[in-house]
Design a protein around this motif. Structure first.
Motif, PDB file in Angstrom:
ATOM      1  N   TRP A 296      24.834  10.784  13.340  1.00 32.36           N
ATOM      2  CA  TRP A 296      25.314  11.039  11.985  1.00 32.36           C
ATOM      3  C   TRP A 296      26.419  12.080  12.013  1.00 32.36           C
ATOM      4  N   ALA A 297      27.363  11.976  11.066  1.00 40.97           N
ATOM      5  CA  ALA A 297      28.441  12.953  10.932  1.00 40.97           C
ATOM      6  C   ALA A 297      28.408  13.555   9.526  1.00 40.97           C
ATOM      7  N   TRP A 298      28.541  14.885   9.436  1.00 42.70           N
ATOM      8  CA  TRP A 298      28.594  15.618   8.170  1.00 42.70           C
ATOM      9  C   TRP A 298      29.993  16.198   8.031  1.00 42.70           C
ATOM     10  N   ASN A 299      30.695  15.862   6.947  1.00 40.75           N
ATOM     11  CA  ASN A 299      32.076  16.325   6.763  1.00 40.75           C
ATOM     12  C   ASN A 299      32.202  17.475   5.771  1.00 40.75           C
ATOM     13  N   GLY A 300      31.088  18.033   5.363  1.00 40.20           N
ATOM     14  CA  GLY A 300      31.106  19.129   4.400  1.00 40.20           C
ATOM     15  C   GLY A 300      30.650  18.704   3.021  1.00 40.20           C
ATOM     16  N   SER A 301      30.648  17.381   2.766  1.00 36.39           N
ATOM     17  CA  SER A 301      30.193  16.908   1.466  1.00 36.39           C
ATOM     18  C   SER A 301      29.316  15.661   1.552  1.00 36.39           C
ATOM     19  N   THR A 302      29.400  14.922   2.648  1.00 38.25           N
ATOM     20  CA  THR A 302      28.578  13.719   2.764  1.00 38.25           C
ATOM     21  C   THR A 302      28.228  13.431   4.224  1.00 38.25           C
ATOM     22  N   TRP A 303      27.124  12.730   4.403  1.00 39.79           N
ATOM     23  CA  TRP A 303      26.700  12.258   5.716  1.00 39.79           C
ATOM     24  C   TRP A 303      27.165  10.821   5.897  1.00 39.79           C
ATOM     25  N   THR A 304      27.576  10.467   7.107  1.00 35.97           N
ATOM     26  CA  THR A 304      27.946   9.103   7.443  1.00 35.97           C
ATOM     27  C   THR A 304      27.196   8.719   8.708  1.00 35.97           C
ATOM     28  N   GLU A 305      26.458   7.612   8.642  1.00 36.59           N
ATOM     29  CA  GLU A 305      25.804   7.133   9.860  1.00 36.59           C
ATOM     30  C   GLU A 305      26.851   6.400  10.698  1.00 36.59           C
ATOM     31  N   LEU A 306      26.913   6.777  11.964  1.00 33.60           N
ATOM     32  CA  LEU A 306      27.856   6.159  12.887  1.00 33.60           C
ATOM     33  C   LEU A 306      27.100   5.118  13.708  1.00 33.60           C
ATOM     34  N   HIS A 307      27.795   4.105  14.156  1.00 34.19           N
ATOM     35  CA  HIS A 307      27.141   3.015  14.895  1.00 34.19           C
ATOM     36  C   HIS A 307      27.869   2.751  16.210  1.00 34.19           C
ATOM     37  N   PRO A 308      27.815   3.719  17.141  1.00 30.61           N
ATOM     38  CA  PRO A 308      28.487   3.502  18.420  1.00 30.61           C
ATOM     39  C   PRO A 308      27.808   2.382  19.211  1.00 30.61           C
ATOM     40  N   ALA A 309      28.610   1.675  20.011  1.00 31.44           N
ATOM     41  CA  ALA A 309      28.082   0.571  20.818  1.00 31.44           C
ATOM     42  C   ALA A 309      27.066   1.053  21.851  1.00 31.44           C
ATOM     43  N   THR A 310      27.299   2.241  22.418  1.00 31.21           N
ATOM     44  CA  THR A 310      26.344   2.820  23.365  1.00 31.21           C
ATOM     45  C   THR A 310      25.902   4.173  22.836  1.00 31.21           C
ATOM     46  N   HIS A 311      24.698   4.552  23.197  1.00 32.75           N
ATOM     47  CA  HIS A 311      24.142   5.828  22.748  1.00 32.75           C
ATOM     48  C   HIS A 311      22.939   6.199  23.613  1.00 32.75           C
ATOM     49  N   PRO A 312      22.572   7.481  23.580  1.00 30.54           N
ATOM     50  CA  PRO A 312      21.370   7.896  24.324  1.00 30.54           C
ATOM     51  C   PRO A 312      20.124   7.223  23.735  1.00 30.54           C
ATOM     52  N   SER A 313      19.062   7.188  24.510  1.00 30.07           N
ATOM     53  CA  SER A 313      17.795   6.677  23.998  1.00 30.07           C
ATOM     54  C   SER A 313      17.263   7.644  22.943  1.00 30.07           C
ATOM     55  N   ALA A 314      16.322   7.182  22.137  1.00 31.78           N
ATOM     56  CA  ALA A 314      15.713   8.015  21.110  1.00 31.78           C
ATOM     57  C   ALA A 314      15.092   9.249  21.757  1.00 31.78           C
TER      58      ALA A 314
END
Length: 161
Positions: free
Chosen positions: A77-95
């Protein structure tokens, strides 16, 4: 509660924590007043998430954590100072939860190491880098042993995390 430096001007952002509903807070020192934010979109409640400020994108990046049920989470997730955006990268660490994470100014990436979770619910010792759009697993020749709940920081004197 996870807290991260939000901007070079020293704003702070905080999200969640054990036993609380999903809440975002912001503060701009030198005033020590925290103001609850009410973004329309936000991550689910969690504790032990990894969080770091990314000066290249001007956002706070949050990864993983533990959900209310104790389930390990893997969202970015990314926080820009006013809202959260869920990001959907093709690869990512395990939970995972409790993984230290810090911005590496020498490489311009956010580095995440270890944590607790994975496919077999264990201490982890893998290393990942976030470049602003995707995660890449790194394979350093040497690394610390598997751990959870550690801290990580960039050292400008040596140019290392």
């Amino acid at each position: 509660m996870v807290v991260g430096l939000f901007a070079v001007v020293a704003s702070l952002a905080a999200f969640g924590g054990a036993g609380v509903s999903p809440v975002a807070l912001a503060s701009s020192p030198p005033v020590a007043n925290w103001v609850q934010q009410h973004p329309a979109t936000h991550p689910t409640a969690r504790s032990d998430a990894s969080i770091a400020y990314d000066p290249a994108t001007g956002t706070v990046i949050m990864f993983g954590g533990a959900g209310w049920s104790g389930k390990h989470l893997k969202g970015t997730w990314a926080w820009n100072g006013s809202t959260w955006t869920e990001l959907h990268p093709a690869t990512h660490p395990s939970a995972r939860e409790g993984a230290p994470m810090a911005y590496d100014a020498a490489t311009g990436t956010i580095v995440l190491f270890g944590g607790w979770g994975g496919l077999h619910d264990r201490y982890l010792a893998d290393t990942w880098a976030w470049n602003g759009s995707t995660w890449t697993e790194l394979h350093p020749a040497t690394h610390p042993g598997a751990r959870w709940g550690a801290a990580m920081a960039y050292d400008p004197a040596t140019g290392t995390v």
